[in-house]
Design a protein around this motif. Structure first.
Motif: not given
Ligand SMILES: [Zn+2]
Length: 329
Positions: A77, A79, A176, A195
């Motif tokens: 991801h 971020d 996730h 995460d």
């Molecule tokens: Zn994530």
């Protein structure tokens, strides 16, 4: 928003840096782990603010860019990986991640085109209004702006050894993200949880397309639950997460998350006793005021609960005129 830049001293040799992101989730945590090698777990999104914050906190914990030997991604991801674009310009170091993250961190055009087409078709079948689909363009523009375009130098799978990180075990924890990995040090029960395990929010089992046309899409919430239960058996004293504070009671947190999922799924089933609904109608009912802005996240939640209810034989799916509806059994 106040950003907590306090540096974790709970475990020697693990330094937490809290990097700002432009996302609703707030800042992301990245970690410097000292071993034979100095390893950076995750980097942050590609913004100037994130870079400034990263370099100044790195200095605060006593390191310079030249000290970092390698980067490992917990998942693909933006971020967590975007800032690689800037970091690798300054330092040519190896980057490790799961093979399923490769097309994302490379922003492979063919794969992204396939992903986008898949979801356009999929959302229409789930009842999403055409007008909202145009908004998904923003998602791909955001990727372009805040994510990286880098090649992983090494891929990591469950059971692989990481150079310079003796004693750490790699576990695949899809849910996730399909590319999600966690890292466990058996000697003191430290888990770098990305995460997968977050203290203050439930992690979203985000929908992803199948890798290739004709394959079935991954049932991300079912995967996520299985990955949670697998982690529950590990001997963990502390989880360093991708967002928020450390988790000290991982087993209890996992039980709570599993329980919360059951409650939400039950709520949806309650609606489906009265009338069959499309996933989009459920989404509108479950997330009024949010679903338009966060279509992918809210639809991921809903479809996850529907997958769970189907697996538990508590609802059934019906199809007519290209639309999917669900009703209680
Ligand atoms: Zn994530």
């Amino acid at each position: 928003m106040q950003i907590d830049t306090s540096i974790s001293t709970t475990v020697a040799g693990i330094h937490k840096l809290v990097i700002p992101t432009p996302f609703a989730v707030g800042p992301v945590n990245v970690y410097i782990v000292e071993g034979e090698a100095v390893t950076l777990f995750d980097v942050g999104p590609k913004t100037e603010e994130a870079w400034d914050s990263f370099t100044s906190q790195l200095k605060q914990v006593g390191f310079s860019l030249n000290d970092i030997d390698q980067v490992i991604l917990t998942h693909h991801h933006v971020d967590h990986c975007g800032l690689l674009d800037i970091l690798l310009e300054k330092r040519d170091i190896p980057v490790f991640g799961h093979p399923l993250g490769v097309p994302w961190v490379e922003q492979n055009d063919e794969f992204l085109r396939w992903h986008r087409n898949y979801f356009t078709e999929f959302y229409l079948k789930m009842g999403v209004e055409k007008g909202l689909l145009a908004d998904t363009d923003r998602y791909y523009q955001m990727l372009d702006r805040l994510s990286c375009r880098v090649r992983l130098s090494n891929t990591l799978r469950e059971g692989d050894q990481i150079p310079g990180m003796e004693g750490w075990k790699v576990y695949e924890t899809p849910g996730h993200a399909q590319s999600h990995l966690v890292f466990h040090r058996e000697s003191d029960g430290v888990l770098l949880g990305g995460d997968h395990i977050i203290k203050h929010i439930s992690s979203n089992a985000i929908l992803e397309s199948p890798l290739r046309r004709g394959e079935e899409r991954p049932k991300t919430l079912l995967q996520y639950r299985e990955s949670l239960l697998r982690c529950k058996h590990l001997d963990v004293t502390i989880v360093f997460s991708g967002h928020g504070d450390e988790v000290h009671d991982m087993q209890a947190l996992i039980d709570r998350r599993i329980q919360e999922q059951e409650v939400r799924a039950q709520k949806i089933r309650g609606w489906l006793v009265h009338e069959p609904l499309t996933p989009y109608q459920i989404c509108q009912r479950m997330f009024p005021g949010v679903y338009q802005k966060e279509l992918a996240l809210t639809m991921s939640e809903v479809i996850g609960y529907l997958d769970l209810l189907i697996e538990q034989d508590r609802i059934t799916e019906e199809q007519s005129g290209g639309l999917f509806r669900y009703k209680a059994l």
